[in-house]
Design an enzyme around this catalytic site. Structure first.
Site, short mmCIF file in Angstrom:
data_model
loop_
_atom_site.label_atom_id
_atom_site.label_comp_id
_atom_site.label_asym_id
_atom_site.label_seq_id
_atom_site.Cartn_x
_atom_site.Cartn_y
_atom_site.Cartn_z
N SER A 128 0.87 -1.18 0.00
CA SER A 128 0.00 0.00 0.00
C SER A 128 0.90 1.23 0.00
CB SER A 128 -0.93 -0.01 1.22
OG SER A 128 -0.19 0.05 2.43
N HIS A 163 -3.30 -6.05 2.88
CA HIS A 163 -2.38 -7.05 3.42
C HIS A 163 -3.04 -8.40 3.68
CE1 HIS A 163 0.49 -3.71 5.03
NE2 HIS A 163 0.47 -3.78 3.72
N GLN A 223 -6.34 -1.62 7.48
CA GLN A 223 -5.21 -2.50 7.17
C GLN A 223 -4.57 -3.15 8.40
OE1 GLN A 223 -2.24 -1.27 3.98
NE2 GLN A 223 -1.00 -0.95 5.79
N GLU A 224 -4.47 -2.41 9.51
CA GLU A 224 -3.68 -2.92 10.64
C GLU A 224 -4.28 -2.57 12.00
OE1 GLU A 224 0.40 -1.60 10.17
OE2 GLU A 224 0.24 -1.78 8.00
N GLU A 284 1.80 -9.33 7.26
CA GLU A 284 2.66 -8.89 8.36
C GLU A 284 2.55 -9.79 9.57
OE1 GLU A 284 2.20 -4.67 8.97
OE2 GLU A 284 3.01 -4.23 6.99
N ASP A 322 -3.67 1.30 11.85
CA ASP A 322 -3.29 1.92 10.58
C ASP A 322 -4.38 1.58 9.57
OD1 ASP A 322 -2.30 2.92 8.25
OD2 ASP A 322 -0.52 1.64 8.15
N GLU A 353 -2.23 5.69 12.44
CA GLU A 353 -1.39 6.01 11.28
C GLU A 353 -2.28 6.17 10.05
OE1 GLU A 353 1.72 3.12 10.78
OE2 GLU A 353 1.67 3.38 8.60
N ASP A 367 2.13 8.39 7.12
CA ASP A 367 2.92 7.44 6.34
C ASP A 367 2.84 7.86 4.86
OD1 ASP A 367 3.95 5.25 4.97
OD2 ASP A 367 2.44 3.83 5.64
N LYS A 411 10.13 5.04 6.69
CA LYS A 411 10.45 3.81 5.96
C LYS A 411 11.59 4.16 5.01
CE LYS A 411 5.70 1.99 5.67
NZ LYS A 411 4.42 2.11 4.89
N HIS A 471 8.99 -1.04 9.15
CA HIS A 471 9.21 -2.05 8.11
C HIS A 471 8.29 -1.76 6.92
CE1 HIS A 471 5.55 -4.67 9.45
NE2 HIS A 471 5.28 -3.39 9.44
N ARG A 472 8.31 -2.64 5.91
CA ARG A 472 7.31 -2.66 4.85
C ARG A 472 6.55 -3.98 4.93
NH1 ARG A 472 7.57 1.85 1.38
NH2 ARG A 472 5.37 1.24 1.25
N SER A 473 5.45 -4.07 4.23
CA SER A 473 4.71 -5.35 4.26
C SER A 473 5.51 -6.45 3.58
CB SER A 473 3.33 -5.19 3.65
OG SER A 473 3.41 -4.62 2.36
N LYS A 494 7.50 -0.04 14.31
CA LYS A 494 6.38 -0.85 13.83
C LYS A 494 6.99 -1.89 12.92
CE LYS A 494 3.29 0.08 10.08
NZ LYS A 494 1.97 0.47 9.61
#
Ligand code: PGA
Ligand code: ZN
Length: 424
Positions: free
Chosen positions: A40, A153, A161-162, A203, A240, A283, A310, A335, A363-365, A386
């Protein structure tokens, strides 16, 4: 002095190719870095160069980026002093010559940038966090652990998403990891008991077929309680939504929930969630192209909730400065591959800190076994990281590295805990 720069395609956690780079110094010190990859992604991120040949890797090959590392980039990097990180990064950006690093690829540049820092640290016989952060680098970050995955994800109907847990009340980083793991396993039992699948998303968090944020938050709060912790006091909640992903033509389209919300309605919905649950940070609450919405929400809840940009900042110092000036959030996600060099990422951190904003290292996914961001979190003293769930080695590798760093720092280590979220 840099003696050689080489690269290869290796696999990331989604099974896609990514660039891994080796920088070898004349004294034999080696630095190695593998570049992560997002799903994303923000529209203003530095460009990840993919070959686009549908006959190979479904178009996702990185042969051109690898070629740029061993060709053009190596030819300017070899012979340079590895201690001069800023000098090298400036040369890399100038060699690329574009504002978005689209000619050589941010994935080509970043690997060289990070691998050089790691080689230089090795030459000084210092761990990376100490080499970059000096003797004062001893703050272990508050982890935001992503235990429910949705959005881009996972394949479930969850629009956000999170959903993360942050052990604000832990005394040490190792304790934070234990608390997170315990809640993760309680959540697995609860989801299974409720008839949900317990497979995990990109993730490492569970990806149950839930539809609304409230359903997800209820499961997480119950899991915290049933494990024996107090939601809020011991473990805070973080979301997020990755709102850019479902913002279409000025409207937030919740496909899973089956509703559409205007920016004001979306902000009001988030405000309700922030007030009804012990949410300490959100986020990308608003989309990258909805700056009015961002400002509205910041004015509404920015005094009691961390609002981290982000997609809206893309780790870009210029975009961040503009956001600080205009009241878009109060925190920035960092990131390294969104901007393409270590020096630029560190400049973004410094700008945020000067403004009294908080910073979350991320991190990234799509990740690898590379743990550089764990060291960067400690080196910058940003106090928050994160890096996904309590499962999948691509995620746990970062937590494990932080456990090692905490042990190595011994008595001098400090754990950020929830205090890092409070602004002056
Ligand atoms: P990405 O997602 O790495 O897929 O972009 C992570 C995030 O949105 O924070
Ligand atoms: Zn995000």
């Amino acid at each position: 002095v840099i003696q050689s720069v080489t690269a290869r395609a290796v696999l990331d956690s989604r099974g896609n190719p990514t660039v891994e780079t080796d920088v070898l110094l004349a004294d034999g010190s080696l630095g190695r870095a593998a570049v992560p990859s997002g799903a994303s992604t923000g529209a203003r991120e530095a460009v990840e160069l993919r070959d686009g040949d549908p006959g190979r890797w479904h178009g996702k090959g990185v042969d051109r980026a690898v070629g740029h590392v061993s060709g053009e980039i190596a030819s300017v990097a070899v012979g340079r002093d590895a201690d001069d990180q800023a000098g090298l990064d400036a040369v890399l950006a100038a060699l690329d010559g574009t504002a978005d690093k689209s000619r050589l690829g941010a994935n080509a540049l970043l690997g060289v940038s990070l691998a050089t820092a790691k080689a230089a640290a090795a030459a000084h016989r210092l761990p990376l966090h100490r080499y970059l952060g000096g003797v004062d680098a001893r703050l272990l970050p508050l982890p935001m652990m992503n235990i429910v995955n949705g959005g881009a994800h996972a394949d479930n109907p969850l629009d956000f998403q999170e959903f993360m847990i942050a052990p604000v009340g832990a005394q040490t980083f190792a304790e934070a990891v234990r608390m997170g793991s315990e809640v993760f396993h309680t959540l697995r039992r609860d989801l299974r008991a409720a008839g949900h699948a317990t497979g995990v998303g990109d993730e490492g968090g569970f990806a149950p077929a839930l539809r609304t944020a409230r359903e997800a938050l209820d499961f997480v709060v119950r899991a915290i309680e049933r494990t024996g912790y107090r939601p809020g006091e011991d473990i805070g909640l973080v979301m997020d939504p990755a709102s850019s992903e479902f913002f279409r033509d000025g409207v937030y389209v919740y496909a899973g929930e089956g509703v559409r919300r205007t920016p004001s309605e979306h902000a009001a919905h988030l405000t309700e969630l922030i007030d009804a649950y012990p949410v300490v940070s959100v986020e990308d609450p608003m989309a990258e192209d909805d700056l009015d919405g961002w400002r509205e929400l910041t004015a509404r809840v920015g005094d009691r909730c961390q609002l981290t940009g982000d997609d809206v900042f893309c780790t870009n110092e210029k975009l961040l400065r503009e956001g600080i000036r205009t009241g878009v959030g109060n925190s920035v996600l960092v990131k390294v591959n969104q901007i393409g060099t270590l020096t630029e990422a560190l400049a973004t951190v410094a700008t945020a800190h000067r403004a009294g904003w908080t910073v979350v290292m991320s991190h990234r996914s799509g990740e690898t076994e590379d743990t550089t961001i764990a060291d960067l979190a400690v080196a910058t003293g940003c106090g928050q990281i994160k890096t996904g769930s309590l499962s999948r080695s691509d995620r746990t590798a970062k937590y494990n590295q932080l456990i090692r760093i905490e042990e190595e720092l011994g008595e001098s280590a400090r754990y950020a805990g929830g205090a890092v979220l409070r602004r002056p």
